[in-house]
Scaffold this active site. Structure first.
Site, mmCIF file in Angstrom:
data_model
loop_
_atom_site.group_PDB
_atom_site.id
_atom_site.type_symbol
_atom_site.label_atom_id
_atom_site.label_comp_id
_atom_site.label_asym_id
_atom_site.label_seq_id
_atom_site.Cartn_x
_atom_site.Cartn_y
_atom_site.Cartn_z
ATOM 1 N N ARG A 81 0.830 -1.197 0.000
ATOM 2 C CA ARG A 81 0.000 0.000 0.000
ATOM 3 C C ARG A 81 0.870 1.255 0.000
ATOM 4 N NH1 ARG A 81 -4.555 0.139 4.530
ATOM 5 N NH2 ARG A 81 -2.791 0.731 5.827
ATOM 6 N N LYS A 183 -2.566 6.518 1.338
ATOM 7 C CA LYS A 183 -2.379 6.965 2.719
ATOM 8 C C LYS A 183 -1.428 8.162 2.736
ATOM 9 C CE LYS A 183 -2.737 4.529 7.086
ATOM 10 N NZ LYS A 183 -4.198 4.490 7.301
ATOM 11 N N GLU A 219 -16.318 6.253 3.798
ATOM 12 C CA GLU A 219 -15.691 5.786 5.030
ATOM 13 C C GLU A 219 -15.642 6.933 6.019
ATOM 14 O OE1 GLU A 219 -11.459 4.995 4.955
ATOM 15 O OE2 GLU A 219 -11.238 5.966 3.026
HETATM 16 C C1 LIG Z 1 -5.316 3.708 7.581
HETATM 17 C C2 LIG Z 1 -6.709 3.994 7.177
HETATM 18 C C3 LIG Z 1 -7.736 3.047 7.314
HETATM 19 C C4 LIG Z 1 -7.559 1.724 8.009
HETATM 20 O O1 LIG Z 1 -6.677 0.865 7.348
HETATM 21 P P1 LIG Z 1 -6.050 -0.391 8.088
HETATM 22 O O2 LIG Z 1 -5.090 -0.929 7.080
HETATM 23 O O3 LIG Z 1 -7.130 -1.337 8.384
HETATM 24 O O4 LIG Z 1 -5.401 0.128 9.320
HETATM 25 C C5 LIG Z 1 -8.997 3.373 6.827
HETATM 26 N N1 LIG Z 1 -9.250 4.574 6.264
HETATM 27 C C6 LIG Z 1 -8.290 5.522 6.137
HETATM 28 C C7 LIG Z 1 -8.637 6.825 5.509
HETATM 29 C C8 LIG Z 1 -6.992 5.254 6.582
HETATM 30 O O5 LIG Z 1 -6.052 6.200 6.452
#
Ligand SMILES: *Cc1c(COP(=O)(O)O)cnc(C)c1O
Length: 340
Positions: A81, A183, A219
């Site tokens: 990722r 991210k 989300e």
């Molecule tokens: C990091 C993150 C998540 C959760 O991801 P995980 O890999 O399960 O920790 C969900 N949404 C956003 C916007 C994120 O930055």
């Protein structure tokens, strides 16, 4: 020797540990990287990260399993990722195998900071990368630093997981064809006003809608949604502007392969939320936070699972995934990276 910390009463805050990993990118190549005591970063006042926010991160945990090993959960997916994120931000990819090695070295160097099994606490690992050389005309930096530090964090839920109340946000977190799926620090910078505003009004989180039509569920600021239908299916939103949560992707497999549930990964409309039986937010920090109520501009969507405890199917998902992580339930091939 394990550090003398009251693990069960730790919060979620930064505690400086002994060591961290640092690698520099210059002249088109990464150096070998080192483990260092130095917890500070020294960069130019004109560094790309400071001017044009060229920075990204990951988050994962190391913890002690029931049989006393120290492990990480699916770090290869964090490596992948971050590579995807770097490509979108014109940053150099840190090779995925080396990335996992760097995480292993960071945890090994801080092994005394890994909380014991049963404490509920974990060692949170924060890998990140930023443009480090001076950039004044708008363009990607030429030099970068990749770092990973860790900090012990307490149990997410002290005294049981109480369902939270969230609101449908009028702000967007991602633009159509933007950076919602990576991210990047910038996604968080622009969410801060929305979350402070939500907290001021008594909500724990913002539910963001799809930026193009504002009719579909995306989300929250840092966690993906899962919904349980009245007939026991797992439904989770699909969109190009959602960050692909590793917890959510793992729960989809757990639901299907361990609990024999049907799983639907599809567009989820705001106006179908009232038909679901349970709702949860998933991410590395909490695994699953139950949602009891969603406020859509004064219209309350109350899930039948109520405001006292996690819904029964959400609980099963939570117990199975945390069981796999803690070594109480056999994990699918390749999910657990043993460090010690
Ligand atoms: C990091 C993150 C998540 C959760 O991801 P995980 O890999 O399960 O920790 C969900 N949404 C956003 C916007 C994120 O930055």
């Amino acid at each position: 020797m394990s550090k003398n910390i009251d693990w069960s009463n730790l919060g979620f805050g930064y505690i400086q540990t002994d060591k961290r990993f640092v690698s520099n990118y210059k002249d088109g190549a990464w150096d070998d990287g080192i483990i260092t005591d130095d917890a500070t970063v020294t960069i130019s006042e004109c560094a790309g990260v400071l001017q044009y926010a060229q920075t990204c991160f990951e988050g994962l945990k190391a913890y002690t399993t029931e049989d006393g090993h120290v492990v990480c959960f699916r770090p290869d997916l964090n490596a992948q990722r971050m590579a995807d994120t770097c490509r979108r931000l014109e940053m150099p990819v840190y090779p995925e195998d080396k990335w996992v090695e760097a995480i292993v070295k960071t945890v090994e160097a801080n092994i005394d900071w890994v909380p014991p099994y049963g404490s509920g606490a974990t060692l949170y690992i924060r890998p990140y990368m930023f443009g480090s050389n001076p950039v004044i005309g708008v363009k990607p930096a030429d030099e970068y630093q990749f770092r990973a530090f860790c900090t012990p964090v307490g149990p997410y839920f002290k005294g049981g997981a109480k369902p939270i109340v969230i609101r449908v946000s009028d702000f967007d977190r991602a633009a159509p064809n933007g950076t919602g799926h990576i991210k990047a620090g910038l996604n968080y910078a622009m969410s801060l006003h929305a979350i402070v505003d939500a907290h001021n009004k008594g909500y724990s989180e913002n539910l963001y809608l799809d930026p193009a039509t504002r009719t579909k569920v995306e989300e929250t600021g840092g966690a993906n949604f899962i919904f349980i239908t009245k007939d026991g299916k797992l439904v989770t939103p699909k969109s190009d502007s959602i960050l692909p949560s590793i917890t959510r992707r793992s729960l989809m497999i757990v639901a299907e392969k361990y609990l024999g549930m049907e799983v639907e990964h599809r567009e989820v409309y705001l106006d179908e939320l009232k038909d679901f039986a349970e709702c949860g937010l998933c991410g590395t920090a909490a695994v699953i936070s139950p949602v009891g109520k969603i406020d859509d501009h004064g219209t309350e969507i109350c899930f039948p699972s109520g405001m006292n405890e996690m819904g029964p199917i959400t609980k099963k998902l939570y117990d199975t995934l945390t069981g796999i992580q803690m070594g109480r339930i056999e994990a699918p091939e390749g999910w657990i990276k043993v460090i010690k």
